[in-house]
Write an enzyme that holds these catalytic residues in place. Structure first.
Site, mmCIF file in Angstrom:
data_model
loop_
_atom_site.group_PDB
_atom_site.id
_atom_site.type_symbol
_atom_site.label_atom_id
_atom_site.label_comp_id
_atom_site.label_asym_id
_atom_site.label_seq_id
_atom_site.Cartn_x
_atom_site.Cartn_y
_atom_site.Cartn_z
ATOM 1 N N THR A 70 0.841 -1.189 0.023
ATOM 2 C CA THR A 70 0.067 -0.022 -0.087
ATOM 3 C C THR A 70 0.838 1.234 -0.019
ATOM 4 O O THR A 70 0.733 2.195 -0.974
ATOM 5 C CB THR A 70 -0.798 0.002 1.236
ATOM 6 O OG1 THR A 70 -1.864 -1.095 1.201
ATOM 7 C CG2 THR A 70 -1.796 1.228 1.338
ATOM 8 N N ASN A 149 -6.124 -10.242 -7.085
ATOM 9 C CA ASN A 149 -6.155 -10.964 -5.828
ATOM 10 C C ASN A 149 -7.558 -11.710 -5.358
ATOM 11 O O ASN A 149 -7.477 -12.611 -4.684
ATOM 12 C CB ASN A 149 -5.990 -9.760 -4.731
ATOM 13 C CG ASN A 149 -6.823 -8.601 -4.903
ATOM 14 O OD1 ASN A 149 -6.890 -7.802 -5.861
ATOM 15 N ND2 ASN A 149 -7.670 -8.279 -3.993
ATOM 16 N N GLN A 177 0.374 -10.130 -5.993
ATOM 17 C CA GLN A 177 0.009 -11.611 -6.385
ATOM 18 C C GLN A 177 0.661 -12.596 -7.196
ATOM 19 O O GLN A 177 0.253 -13.512 -7.132
ATOM 20 C CB GLN A 177 -1.747 -11.675 -6.245
ATOM 21 C CG GLN A 177 -2.584 -10.868 -5.369
ATOM 22 C CD GLN A 177 -2.722 -11.466 -3.986
ATOM 23 O OE1 GLN A 177 -2.444 -12.851 -4.033
ATOM 24 N NE2 GLN A 177 -3.105 -10.766 -3.001
ATOM 25 N N SER A 197 4.925 -7.307 -1.846
ATOM 26 C CA SER A 197 4.427 -7.170 -0.575
ATOM 27 C C SER A 197 5.115 -8.257 -0.075
ATOM 28 O O SER A 197 5.161 -9.480 -0.561
ATOM 29 C CB SER A 197 3.021 -7.193 -0.549
ATOM 30 O OG SER A 197 2.720 -7.291 0.948
ATOM 31 N N HIS A 199 4.165 -9.891 2.868
ATOM 32 C CA HIS A 199 3.208 -10.950 3.752
ATOM 33 C C HIS A 199 2.367 -11.790 2.722
ATOM 34 O O HIS A 199 2.004 -12.719 3.216
ATOM 35 C CB HIS A 199 2.504 -10.152 4.890
ATOM 36 C CG HIS A 199 1.476 -9.361 4.236
ATOM 37 N ND1 HIS A 199 0.058 -9.833 4.504
ATOM 38 C CD2 HIS A 199 1.499 -8.332 3.786
ATOM 39 C CE1 HIS A 199 -0.711 -8.779 3.854
ATOM 40 N NE2 HIS A 199 -0.030 -7.643 3.545
ATOM 41 N N THR A 235 13.925 5.011 9.981
ATOM 42 C CA THR A 235 14.866 3.663 10.310
ATOM 43 C C THR A 235 14.410 2.469 9.616
ATOM 44 O O THR A 235 13.135 2.220 9.849
ATOM 45 C CB THR A 235 15.290 3.479 11.801
ATOM 46 O OG1 THR A 235 15.611 4.955 12.383
ATOM 47 C CG2 THR A 235 16.148 2.393 12.013
ATOM 48 N N CYS A 322 -15.988 -4.734 2.976
ATOM 49 C CA CYS A 322 -16.912 -4.137 3.878
ATOM 50 C C CYS A 322 -16.500 -2.802 4.358
ATOM 51 O O CYS A 322 -15.251 -2.881 4.777
ATOM 52 C CB CYS A 322 -16.838 -5.055 5.137
ATOM 53 S SG CYS A 322 -17.891 -4.529 6.482
HETATM 54 N N1 PLP Z 1 -2.356 -4.989 -4.040
HETATM 55 C C1 PLP Z 1 -2.989 -6.352 -4.174
HETATM 56 C C2 PLP Z 1 -3.201 -7.049 -5.471
HETATM 57 C C3 PLP Z 1 -3.345 -6.808 -2.820
HETATM 58 O O1 PLP Z 1 -3.801 -8.208 -2.868
HETATM 59 C C4 PLP Z 1 -2.846 -6.295 -1.541
HETATM 60 C C5 PLP Z 1 -3.286 -6.960 -0.377
HETATM 61 O O2 PLP Z 1 -4.335 -7.335 -0.204
HETATM 62 C C6 PLP Z 1 -2.151 -5.129 -1.655
HETATM 63 C C7 PLP Z 1 -1.955 -4.532 -2.995
HETATM 64 C C8 PLP Z 1 -1.879 -4.368 -0.469
HETATM 65 O O3 PLP Z 1 -0.691 -5.042 0.246
HETATM 66 P P1 PLP Z 1 -0.206 -4.703 1.651
HETATM 67 O O4 PLP Z 1 -0.974 -5.456 2.543
HETATM 68 O O5 PLP Z 1 1.194 -5.340 1.531
HETATM 69 O O6 PLP Z 1 -0.132 -3.067 1.717
#
Ligand code: PLP
Length: 382
Positions: A70, A149, A177, A197, A199, A235, A322
Site C-alpha cells: 500500500t 487478488n 499476487q 508485498s 506477507h 529507520t 466491507c
Molecule cells: N495489491 C494487491 C493485489 C493486494 O492483494 C494487496 C493486499 O491485499 C495489496 C496491494 C496491499 O498490500 P499490503 O498489505 O502489503 O499493503
C-alpha cells in the site's frame, strides 16, 4: 484446528523467513549508525536488497523498501503526479489501495482519474486502454496489475506495456499476487513502477518494496532522514526486510511446485459445481493463478458463507468488501460486468504453500452442507 484457505490475504511465514528475521532480531543494530553494529546492520540490509533483487530480477538500486505494498503504491502514484503526470488510467480490477491513491491524487492535485474496463473473464481490456490512451497526450500513468487478488486472473502486463510505452505514458504494475505464484521479472516487465508485498509471499507483515525502472521519478512521501537513497525516510525495518527477502527467494525457488496447487483448486471447483450447479466461478476460463478460486452462489450472501465456513474452522474471505459496516458488492466482480447477485455472493478460496489436500475436503464438506442448508436444492435458481 483452523484451516487456512485465505492465503491471498496473508500467507504463513515460510521457515526461511522466520530464520532470517530471528537472526536479524538477535543481531539488532541501526543501519544508519556508523559504528560496527551499524555497519553489520547495513551489510544485512544490502544482502537483503541483493536477495530481493535476484528473486524479482531487478537491479539492486531499483529497490526502495517500504512498509508494504500500500505504501509502495502511494509512493509510486504520488511521485508520478508530483513529477508532472496529470492523468491516471486505472484498471477497474485494481486493488483498493490503487483506486484510493488515485482518488486522493485527484482530490489533492486535480489530476484526471479514469477507469479502464475489464472483460467478463476478468482481464483488463487492452483495446479499451489503447483507445483511452489515444484520446489525450497529457502525461499519463497507467495501472495494470499482474494478477488479481480476488479472481486470480493473470493480466497481460507485457502487452499492456507494449500499448502504454508507444503512447509515451508510464506504467505501474502491482505484482503483489504474482511473485512466487507465476514467473515474474520486474526488470523486464516493461513497467516504470512495480509493487511487491512481503506477507503475500511468506514474509512478515510490515515490509514491501517499490521497484523503479529507467527514469521513473521517486519523490519521498515520508520525509526525515535520508534512508533508502532519500526515497523513503525512517529507520529501516531490518527484521521485516530480512524476512521479506528470504521469503521472496524461497517463494521464487518454489514457483513450480506452487503451480501444482491448480489440481486441488480444480477439484474443489468441479466438486462444488457438481453439488451446486447453480454456483458460478469467476474468471474460470481465463489464465489464472494456480491457487485462487472465486466461487459465487447467488442467493447465499458472501459474508454469511464466510461466517458459516468460519464456524467449521475453515478460513476463506468474502469477495465483497466491507466498508464502514456497509457491505458492498466487490468492485472487481462488478468491474467484470457480473451481476450484483454474483458479486454479492462470491467468496475467495486461496490455497498456499502449506495447503494439504485434506484442507480442500474440509472446505467442500462444510461449504456444500452450508449451501444446502441456506438454499435447499429444490429452491435452487434455474
Ligand atoms: N495489491 C494487491 C493485489 C493486494 O492483494 C494487496 C493486499 O491485499 C495489496 C496491494 C496491499 O498490500 P499490503 O498489505 O502489503 O499493503
Amino acid at each position: 484446528m483452523t484451516i487456512n484457505l485465505d492465503h491471498n490475504a496473508t500467507t504463513p511465514l515460510r521457515p526461511e523467513a522466520l530464520d532470517a528475521l530471528v537472526d536479524a532480531a538477535k543481531a539488532g543494530g541501526n543501519v544508519s549508525s556508523v559504528h560496527a553494529g551499524g555497519r553489520a546492520a547495513h551489510a544485512r540490509l544490502d544482502q537483503a536488497r541483493r536477495d530481493l533483487a535476484e528473486a524479482v530480477n531487478a537491479p539492486t538500486q531499483s529497490i526502495t523498501f517500504t512498509s508494504g505494498a500500500t505504501e509502495a503504491i502511494n509512493l509510486a502514484i504520488m511521485s508520478a503526479v508530483q513529477s508532472g503526470v496529470t492523468r491516471l488510467i486505472i484498471s477497474a480490477i485494481e486493488h483498493d489501495a490503487v483506486h484510493a491513491t488515485a482518488k486522493a491524487a485527484q482530490e489533492r492535485f486535480g489530476v484526471t482519474y479514469e477507469i479502464v474496463p475489464a472483460t467478463a473473464e476478468g482481464v483488463v481490456d487492452l483495446d479499451a486502454l489503447e483507445t483511452q490512451l489515444a484520446k489525450s497526450t497529457e502525461p499519463t500513468l497507467v495501472a495494470v496489475m499482474a494478477a488479481n487478488n480476488e479472481t486470480g486472473v493473470i493480466q497481460p502486463w507485457l502487452e499492456a506495456s507494449q500499448r502504454v510505452r508507444p503512447a509515451g505514458a508510464r506504467l505501474l504494475i502491482d505484482a503483489v499476487q504474482a511473485i512466487g505464484k507465476i514467473p515474474f521479472s520486474a526488470g523486464t516487465c516493461g513497467a516504470d513502477y512495480v509493487v511487491v508485498s512481503s506477507h503475500k509471499l511468506g514474509g512478515p507483515v510490515g515490509a514491501g518494496a517499490l521497484i523503479t525502472q529507467g527514469d521513473a521519478p521517486v519523490r519521498a512521501q515520508i520525509v526525515g532522514g535520508g534512508q533508502e537513497l532519500g526515497r523513503r525516510a525512517g529507520t529501516e525495518n531490518l527484521i521485516g526486510i530480512a524476512g521479506f527477502a528470504a521469503a521472496a527467494q524461497a517463494a521464487v525457488r518454489d514457483v513450480k511446485s506452487f503451480g501444482k496447487l491448480a489440481q486441488w483448486r480444480d477439484r474443489l471447483e468441479s466438486e462444488a459445481l457438481r453439488a451446486r450447479p447453480d454456483a458460478y466461478i469467476a474468471g474460470r476460463d481465463a489464465p489464472r493463478l494456480a491457487n485462487t478460486s472465486c466461487l459465487a452462489l447467488p442467493g447465499f450472501r458472501a459474508e454469511t458463507q464466510v461466517m458459516a465456513m468460519d464456524l467449521t474452522g475453515v478460513c476463506v474471505s468474502a469477495g465483497s468488501a466491507c466498508s464502514s459496516g456497509k457491505v458492498r458488492a466487490s468492485h472487481v466482480l462488478t468491474g467484470m460486468g457480473l451481476s450484483d447477485a454474483i458479486a454479492e455472493s462470491a467468496i475467495r478460496i486461496s490455497l498456499g504453500w502449506d495447503t494439504e489436500p485434506e484442507d480442500i475436503d474440509a472446505f467442500l464438506a462444510a461449504w456444500i452442507k452450508a449451501a444446502h442448508r441456506a438454499l435447499p436444492r429444490n429452491e435452487m435458481a434455474n
